[in-house]
Scaffold this motif. Structure first.
Motif, short mmCIF file in Angstrom:
data_model
loop_
_atom_site.label_atom_id
_atom_site.label_comp_id
_atom_site.label_asym_id
_atom_site.label_seq_id
_atom_site.Cartn_x
_atom_site.Cartn_y
_atom_site.Cartn_z
N PRO A 261 0.64 -1.25 0.05
CA PRO A 261 -0.01 -0.08 0.16
C PRO A 261 0.90 1.21 -0.06
O PRO A 261 2.04 1.26 0.52
CB PRO A 261 -0.75 -0.13 1.21
CG PRO A 261 0.04 -1.18 2.21
CD PRO A 261 0.76 -2.06 1.32
N VAL A 262 0.23 2.32 -0.18
CA VAL A 262 1.11 3.64 -0.36
C VAL A 262 1.48 4.12 1.14
O VAL A 262 0.41 4.25 2.05
CB VAL A 262 0.28 4.88 -1.17
CG1 VAL A 262 0.64 6.12 -0.74
CG2 VAL A 262 -0.14 4.44 -2.55
N VAL A 263 2.52 4.45 1.30
CA VAL A 263 3.01 4.88 2.46
C VAL A 263 3.60 6.23 2.09
O VAL A 263 4.36 6.44 1.70
CB VAL A 263 4.05 4.14 3.26
CG1 VAL A 263 4.77 4.77 4.43
CG2 VAL A 263 3.72 2.47 3.26
N ALA B 53 6.22 0.83 -11.56
CA ALA B 53 5.36 2.32 -11.45
C ALA B 53 3.95 1.96 -11.67
O ALA B 53 3.54 1.12 -12.43
CB ALA B 53 5.84 3.48 -12.38
N SER B 54 2.97 2.18 -10.62
CA SER B 54 1.65 1.99 -10.88
C SER B 54 0.77 3.20 -10.98
O SER B 54 1.00 4.27 -10.24
CB SER B 54 1.34 1.17 -9.22
OG SER B 54 -0.11 1.36 -9.24
N GLU C 293 -1.64 18.27 -10.70
CA GLU C 293 -0.70 17.27 -11.60
C GLU C 293 -2.04 16.96 -12.73
O GLU C 293 -2.98 17.29 -12.76
CB GLU C 293 -0.83 15.97 -10.89
CG GLU C 293 -1.86 15.25 -10.00
CD GLU C 293 -2.71 14.88 -11.06
OE1 GLU C 293 -2.42 13.94 -12.00
OE2 GLU C 293 -4.08 14.78 -10.94
N ARG C 294 -1.09 16.28 -13.56
CA ARG C 294 -1.90 15.59 -14.60
C ARG C 294 -1.21 14.17 -14.89
O ARG C 294 -0.25 14.27 -14.60
CB ARG C 294 -1.94 16.15 -15.99
CG ARG C 294 -2.64 15.73 -17.02
CD ARG C 294 -2.42 16.46 -18.26
NE ARG C 294 -3.30 15.95 -19.29
CZ ARG C 294 -3.12 16.26 -20.70
NH1 ARG C 294 -2.11 17.04 -20.84
NH2 ARG C 294 -3.84 15.45 -21.63
N ALA C 295 -2.16 13.10 -14.99
CA ALA C 295 -1.63 11.82 -14.88
C ALA C 295 -1.97 11.20 -16.13
O ALA C 295 -3.22 11.07 -16.45
CB ALA C 295 -2.01 10.89 -13.54
N ILE C 296 -1.08 10.80 -17.00
CA ILE C 296 -1.35 10.11 -18.27
C ILE C 296 -0.91 8.70 -18.13
O ILE C 296 0.39 8.27 -18.11
CB ILE C 296 -0.49 10.82 -19.39
CG1 ILE C 296 -1.12 12.09 -19.62
CG2 ILE C 296 -0.98 9.93 -20.63
CD1 ILE C 296 -0.39 13.05 -20.40
N PRO C 297 -1.84 7.77 -18.17
CA PRO C 297 -1.70 6.36 -18.31
C PRO C 297 -1.30 5.96 -19.72
O PRO C 297 -1.91 6.27 -20.56
CB PRO C 297 -2.68 5.55 -17.82
CG PRO C 297 -3.87 6.46 -17.78
CD PRO C 297 -3.26 7.65 -17.76
N LEU D 78 -1.90 8.14 -8.86
CA LEU D 78 -3.06 8.67 -8.57
C LEU D 78 -3.53 8.92 -6.93
O LEU D 78 -3.96 9.83 -6.48
CB LEU D 78 -4.13 8.08 -9.21
CG LEU D 78 -4.06 8.43 -10.95
CD1 LEU D 78 -5.29 7.48 -11.55
CD2 LEU D 78 -3.96 9.79 -11.19
N ALA D 79 -3.09 7.81 -6.28
CA ALA D 79 -3.51 7.87 -4.78
C ALA D 79 -2.66 8.96 -4.05
O ALA D 79 -3.17 9.44 -2.94
CB ALA D 79 -3.20 6.37 -4.19
#
Length: 183
Positions: A133-135, A160-161, A176-180, A166-167
């Motif tokens: 999980p994200v820490v 990388a996930s 931000e902008r996230a591009i999968p 995004l979490a």
């Protein structure tokens, strides 16, 4: 002394200053260098967009002096590269951003966090892992970053996930902008 290459885009005159991007390479302990194909692709795209680029090798890589490491000393290398780049007469010193791939994305984000004058940051394959999980403490460099960030992550990247990236966005209030990207 770090080894690197400053590339300038076409300019209307020799006196014209260009905005610029420093591009950070993957983990030096895993044979990462400024000649990584993703780093070179980022450089070519930036040049095509009219941005000057500085690619460099972290200490201990290629012709850069020192011992290769994958720790906070690499952030100091990025900050040194920023100082060098801003001093170049062809560079618009107030219009400098950072980009990085994998480990280089971590170092770019950390340097962006340390230098409030950096205008924006691009993180390609920002290493978040998949299994745990994200820490949030592991991503403390994101705390307080109020500049534009772009995260680009392959949907099947092994380090990388996009979901974990995004979490991080909401808790840190990132701009931000996230591009999968498929694959």
């Amino acid at each position: 002394m770090l080894a690197g290459e400053l590339s300038l885009p076409a300019r209307p005159s020799p006196e014209a200053q260009a905005p610029a991007v420093i591009i950070c390479h993957p983990n030096p302990l895993m044979k990462g260098s400024r000649y990584d194909p993703v780093v070179l692709a980022i450089r070519e795209q930036c040049l095509a967009l009219g941005l000057a680029t500085l690619t460099f090798d972290f200490r201990g890589v290629g012709a850069s002096e020192g011992e290769a490491r994958a720790d906070a000393t690499c952030v100091a290398d990025v900050l040194g590269a920023l100082e060098f780049l801003r001093a170049q007469p062809a560079i618009a010193a107030a219009r400098v951003g950072l980009a990085g791939y994998s480990f280089g994305a971590q170092m770019a984000i950390a340097a962006c966090s340390a230098d409030p004058a950096v205008r924006a940051c691009v993180a390609v394959a920002y290493p978040t892992g998949h299994d745990l999980p994200v820490v949030f403490e592991d991503y403390a460099a994101l705390q307080g970053l109020r500049r534009p960030l772009l995260f680009v992550t392959g949907a099947d990247d092994q380090y990388a996930s996009i979901a974990k990236t995004l979490a991080l966005v909401e808790p840190y209030g990132l701009n931000e902008r996230a591009i999968p990207i498929e694959g």
